[in-house]
Design an enzyme around this catalytic site. Structure first.
Site, PDB file in Angstrom:
ATOM      1  NE  ARG A 198      -2.980  -0.163   3.154  1.00  0.00           N
ATOM      2  CZ  ARG A 198      -4.162  -0.745   2.945  1.00  0.00           C
ATOM      3  NH1 ARG A 198      -5.082  -0.132   2.241  1.00  0.00           N
ATOM      4  NH2 ARG A 198      -4.410  -1.936   3.453  1.00  0.00           N
ATOM      5  CE1 TYR A 220     -10.652  -5.489   3.643  1.00  0.00           C
ATOM      6  CE2 TYR A 220     -10.436  -3.976   1.809  1.00  0.00           C
ATOM      7  CZ  TYR A 220     -10.247  -5.223   2.361  1.00  0.00           C
ATOM      8  OH  TYR A 220      -9.642  -6.209   1.619  1.00  0.00           O
ATOM      9  CB  CYS A 250     -27.778  -4.698  -9.119  1.00  0.00           C
ATOM     10  SG  CYS A 250     -29.447  -5.039  -8.606  1.00  0.00           S
ATOM     11  CD  GLU A 251     -24.458  -6.766  -3.876  1.00  0.00           C
ATOM     12  OE1 GLU A 251     -24.353  -6.631  -2.642  1.00  0.00           O
ATOM     13  OE2 GLU A 251     -23.982  -7.728  -4.507  1.00  0.00           O
ATOM     14  CE1 TYR A 262      -3.449  -5.541  -0.990  1.00  0.00           C
ATOM     15  CE2 TYR A 262      -3.144  -3.399   0.041  1.00  0.00           C
ATOM     16  CZ  TYR A 262      -2.736  -4.694  -0.167  1.00  0.00           C
ATOM     17  OH  TYR A 262      -1.598  -5.148   0.442  1.00  0.00           O
TER      18      TYR A 262
HETATM   19  N1  LLP Z   1       3.075  -9.201   3.052  1.00  0.00           N
HETATM   20  C1  LLP Z   1       2.074 -10.062   3.256  1.00  0.00           C
HETATM   21  C2  LLP Z   1       2.383 -11.440   3.615  1.00  0.00           C
HETATM   22  C3  LLP Z   1       0.753  -9.643   3.131  1.00  0.00           C
HETATM   23  O1  LLP Z   1      -0.229 -10.502   3.342  1.00  0.00           O
HETATM   24  C4  LLP Z   1       0.466  -8.297   2.772  1.00  0.00           C
HETATM   25  C5  LLP Z   1      -0.912  -7.835   2.627  1.00  0.00           C
HETATM   26  C6  LLP Z   1       1.553  -7.430   2.549  1.00  0.00           C
HETATM   27  C7  LLP Z   1       2.848  -7.919   2.705  1.00  0.00           C
HETATM   28  C8  LLP Z   1       1.364  -5.990   2.135  1.00  0.00           C
HETATM   29  O2  LLP Z   1       0.757  -5.236   3.110  1.00  0.00           O
HETATM   30  P1  LLP Z   1       0.620  -3.636   2.885  1.00  0.00           P
HETATM   31  O3  LLP Z   1       2.000  -3.023   2.928  1.00  0.00           O
HETATM   32  O4  LLP Z   1      -0.009  -3.421   1.572  1.00  0.00           O
HETATM   33  O5  LLP Z   1      -0.254  -3.210   3.999  1.00  0.00           O
HETATM   34  N2  LLP Z   1      -7.205  -5.614   0.619  1.00  0.00           N
HETATM   35  C9  LLP Z   1      -6.886  -4.983   1.876  1.00  0.00           C
HETATM   36  C10 LLP Z   1      -5.482  -5.246   2.314  1.00  0.00           C
HETATM   37  C11 LLP Z   1      -5.121  -6.698   2.391  1.00  0.00           C
HETATM   38  C12 LLP Z   1      -3.695  -6.921   2.769  1.00  0.00           C
HETATM   39  C13 LLP Z   1      -3.300  -8.328   2.554  1.00  0.00           C
HETATM   40  N3  LLP Z   1      -1.926  -8.589   2.838  1.00  0.00           N
HETATM   41  C14 LLP Z   1      -7.171  -3.478   1.766  1.00  0.00           C
HETATM   42  O6  LLP Z   1      -7.610  -3.021   0.711  1.00  0.00           O
HETATM   43  O7  LLP Z   1      -7.030  -2.762   2.748  1.00  0.00           O
END
Ligand code: LLP
Length: 425
Positions: free
Chosen positions: A283, A322, A349-350, A378
């Site tokens: 992110r 979320y 449609c929700e 994401y």
């Molecule tokens: N490493 C692993 C093993 C992970 O599972 C994840 C994210 C990351 C790194 C990266 O994390 P970040 O730096 O992006 O926070 N869809 C959700 C977020 C799901 C995160 C899944 N794992 C959202 O939109 O907030």
């Protein structure tokens, strides 16, 4: 079309007037600013200069090949979570010795792909460890591994994206880690390389990284005492970004380094060892680098003032999944007074297909452009074809120039793989 003057009412992103983009490529459209990605990545690199650190971009956050190519150029490795993501990073030219194959439910086919590609595997269960060993023996290869630790740390985020809680599905329980390594050390064709955790995502209170580092470095010491020496410690990703600029302050890579490095370095010194540090940001690299540009299909003054745009949770799931806050702006009316309380909804449609609830916006009309901000992480990667809607195009902007980095799908693409059996024709 804009005249490019400073007082333009139009949103300029990566040096490009997004209203022009909407006219040229159509909407919805993901627009990504290349320089922003490079800056975000470099800010990690510059901060962790004093220690041997690799940054494995979390491909799940954004799997666009052009974006992965940019990160490959910057020297990124990759955290992949499936055979598909492994294929993507290979195509992008990310070196295989900088890839970690993660996942709590890897198929045997995926374990084979990992061994074949000689990428490291983060082992998520003892059964997986044994299967991986058997697969490696059968293939006459070796599997380099880290064990995914469940550190039992609360990242204080939305429970859906907390991954290191004791109750989480990820990782091996903290108190079983040492015996798992002892088993791994005896298994054929398994080569122990490191240790891994990832506590959660969109973390704003980063003191939890200190707690996780302490727990992980304690394991490093316990393993060292048992004669098991590691080469790297991977502390995962998770650094949050400020989606709501009025309420949130984004921690920086420097802030993160302050939480991690004192403990990390002190333990290395105490044991007289050198370890590589791996981080897996997703992110914080790509989140702020994209907008999702959409067009207003209709405005309805009903129970609320609904602004219905052409992008919904089919293309951007975070608000629905979320309850995530994302700023929205009317991209062709930037300087107009925000005088109307509006709720921005998608075409799905929700009833839950709400992108932004009760926001003050300028008076909006059909045909206006609405940009959803900070959609680079994401965003497209979680999109779907729900309601029979093809996924949209993506463009990359840099210094006023534009490149198409994903063509939009057609309805044909939605239909393509479906099969009607002969007997139903
Ligand atoms: N490493 C692993 C093993 C992970 O599972 C994840 C994210 C990351 C790194 C990266 O994390 P970040 O730096 O992006 O926070 N869809 C959700 C977020 C799901 C995160 C899944 N794992 C959202 O939109 O907030």
């Amino acid at each position: 079309m804009s005249d490019g003057e400073e007082d333009s009412d139009h949103l300029i992103f990566g040096g490009v007037d997004v209203v022009d983009l909407g006219a040229r490529y159509g909407t919805p459209l993901y627009v990504t600013d290349e320089d922003r990605i490079r800056e975000n990545f470099r800010s990690y690199k510059n901060t962790f200069e004093t220690v041997d650190t690799d940054f494995y971009f979390a491909v799940k956050a954004n799997g666009n090949l052009a974006i992965l190519r940019i990160l490959a150029q910057e020297g990124a490795g990759a955290d992949v979570f499936s055979g598909g993501e492994l294929r993507l990073v290979k195509l992008a030219g990310i070196p295989m010795d900088k890839v970690l194959f993660n996942g709590n439910s890897k198929s045997e086919e995926e374990l084979r792909a990992a061994v074949e590609s000689q990428v490291k595997v983060s082992v998520d269960s003892r059964e997986e460890l044994r299967t991986l060993s058997a697969v490696a023996v059968e293939m006459g290869g070796e599997a380099e591994i880290a064990i995914r630790v469940n550190p039992d740390v609360s990242p204080k985020v939305n429970p859906k994206i907390a991954t290191g809680l004791r109750t989480s599905k990820f990782g091996i329980p903290y108190d079983e880690i040492l015996q798992t390594y002892e088993e791994a050390a005896k298994l054929p064709n398994i080569v122990i390389k490191g240790i891994h955790c990832h506590i959660g995502s969109q973390i704003l209170d980063i003191s939890v990284f200190r707690e996780a580092t302490e727990k992980m470095m304690q394991l490093v010491e316990d393993l060292y005492e048992r004669g098991i020496e590691l080469e790297f410690v991977d502390l995962g990703g998770g650094l949050g970004i400020a989606y709501n600029k009025e309420k949130e302050i984004a921690p920086t890579p420097e802030d993160l380094a302050e939480m991690i490095l004192p403990t990390f370095e002190a333990k290395m010194q105490a044991l007289g060892i050198n370890l590589k540090l791996i981080l897996e940001p997703g992110r914080s690299i790509v989140g702020s680098a994209s907008i999702l540009l959409s067009k207003v299909n209709t405005v309805k003054h009903a129970h609320k003032n609904f602004v219905a745009i052409d992008a919904g949770f089919n293309l951007f799931l975070r608000p629905v999944m979320y309850d995530a806050y994302h700023e929205v702006v009317v991209a062709n009316k930037l300087n107009e007074e925000a005088s109307v309380l509006s709720t921005v909804v998608g075409p799905v449609c929700e009833s839950g297909d709400i992108i932004a609830k009760d926001r003050m916006l300028p008076e909006v009309k059909r045909g206006d452009f609405v940009a959803i901000l900070d959609t680079g992480a994401y965003g497209f990667s979680m999109s779907s074809q729900y309601n029979g809607r093809p996924r949209c195009a993506e463009v990359l902007v840099r210094d006023g120039a534009v490149d198409l980095i994903r063509s939009k799908e057609s309805v044909e693409d939605v239909i393509r793989n479906q099969v009607v059996p002969e007997r139903l024709r």
